[in-house]
Motif scaffolding. Sequence first.
Motif, PDB file in Angstrom:
ATOM      1  N   TYR A  82      -5.392  28.313  23.077  1.00  0.00           N
ATOM      2  CA  TYR A  82      -6.438  29.257  23.480  1.00  0.00           C
ATOM      3  C   TYR A  82      -6.210  30.635  22.849  1.00  0.00           C
ATOM      4  O   TYR A  82      -5.102  31.192  22.921  1.00  0.00           O
ATOM      5  N   ASP A  85     -11.035  35.563  24.589  1.00  0.00           N
ATOM      6  CA  ASP A  85     -12.440  35.487  24.984  1.00  0.00           C
ATOM      7  C   ASP A  85     -13.319  34.810  23.942  1.00  0.00           C
ATOM      8  O   ASP A  85     -14.275  34.102  24.300  1.00  0.00           O
ATOM      9  N   TRP A 131     -13.473  31.128  24.563  1.00  0.00           N
ATOM     10  CA  TRP A 131     -13.746  30.701  25.925  1.00  0.00           C
ATOM     11  C   TRP A 131     -14.711  29.516  26.001  1.00  0.00           C
ATOM     12  O   TRP A 131     -14.462  28.544  26.718  1.00  0.00           O
ATOM     13  N   ASP A 179     -18.828  26.263  36.339  1.00  0.00           N
ATOM     14  CA  ASP A 179     -18.367  27.643  36.531  1.00  0.00           C
ATOM     15  C   ASP A 179     -17.270  27.707  37.589  1.00  0.00           C
ATOM     16  O   ASP A 179     -16.284  28.455  37.440  1.00  0.00           O
ATOM     17  N   ALA A 233     -13.305  28.771  36.611  1.00  0.00           N
ATOM     18  CA  ALA A 233     -12.851  30.093  37.059  1.00  0.00           C
ATOM     19  C   ALA A 233     -11.341  30.230  36.985  1.00  0.00           C
ATOM     20  O   ALA A 233     -10.812  31.284  36.600  1.00  0.00           O
ATOM     21  N   ASN A 234     -10.609  29.168  37.323  1.00  0.00           N
ATOM     22  CA  ASN A 234      -9.153  29.246  37.335  1.00  0.00           C
ATOM     23  C   ASN A 234      -8.571  29.356  35.928  1.00  0.00           C
ATOM     24  O   ASN A 234      -7.413  29.764  35.757  1.00  0.00           O
ATOM     25  N   ARG A 245      -9.578  31.390  33.692  1.00  0.00           N
ATOM     26  CA  ARG A 245      -9.717  32.774  33.210  1.00  0.00           C
ATOM     27  C   ARG A 245      -8.380  33.490  33.128  1.00  0.00           C
ATOM     28  O   ARG A 245      -8.215  34.429  32.348  1.00  0.00           O
ATOM     29  N   THR A 246      -7.418  33.055  33.943  1.00  0.00           N
ATOM     30  CA  THR A 246      -6.117  33.735  33.968  1.00  0.00           C
ATOM     31  C   THR A 246      -5.078  32.924  33.203  1.00  0.00           C
ATOM     32  O   THR A 246      -5.166  31.685  33.106  1.00  0.00           O
ATOM     33  N   ARG A 273      -4.345  28.788  33.323  1.00  0.00           N
ATOM     34  CA  ARG A 273      -4.288  27.910  32.141  1.00  0.00           C
ATOM     35  C   ARG A 273      -2.932  27.218  32.057  1.00  0.00           C
ATOM     36  O   ARG A 273      -2.843  26.034  31.714  1.00  0.00           O
TER      37      ARG A 273
END
Length: 223
Positions: free
Chosen positions: A90, A93, A96, A124, A128-129, A131-132, A136
């Motif tokens: 990853y 952004d 994403w 979504d 959400a999890n 995003r941090t 990940r």
Amino acid sequence: LAGFGHSTNPMQDYDLEFFSSQIATFIREMDLGPTIVVGHSIGGAASLDAFLRFPDEVQSVVLINSAGFDVPGPDLDEDLDRMGRSLFNYQGDSDWERLVATVIETPLKKLYTDEKWYSQKEVDRLAANLRTGSGRRAHLEVLRNFVPTNVVGRIMAKADELRIRSKSERRGQRDILVLWGEQDPWFPPRMAEFFRSRIPGAKVAILKGTGHYAHVEQADTVA
């Protein structure tokens, strides 16, 4: 379970023992035991492990298209590898949309038998999890620890232990109910036969017309 939903993502190994201990700890702290635990997919493997390790907390278990048994479907290894690579590589952004498509959207569309069950709201929520960084990492650790070849032998060894217990003393009536969506491309229904052949008294029901998420697609039947 840790690493899923709105739970925290602690820095630790996300292995079978961690998840099954978490189940038992929750039951003790909520003063619910002995109780029936229902586990789906990876949660099924953790629930069975809790059933075997913590008889005072887990009296019986219901497994729905559970991970970790026999030989999985042909798509699973390839899909898990693709998901793991996407998480590991990853780039931030700008990456994403690719991450969400690989780890969330594509698996959901494959695992539901009908896209009417698929929604952007669910995507979504599940994404959400991710995003941090901790989220990940947790997701990647789960993938690494629950590759089927890493779990099968341990589960089978525990099944042998259960066979011995079932022939001798058992703490009350401890049951295993196995529910399986017949169209699951990751965990085909032949995996459910593991229980019928190896664990005396395990009850197995194959649910027609549903896939990996049998508890969503046939909620009334599962209930």
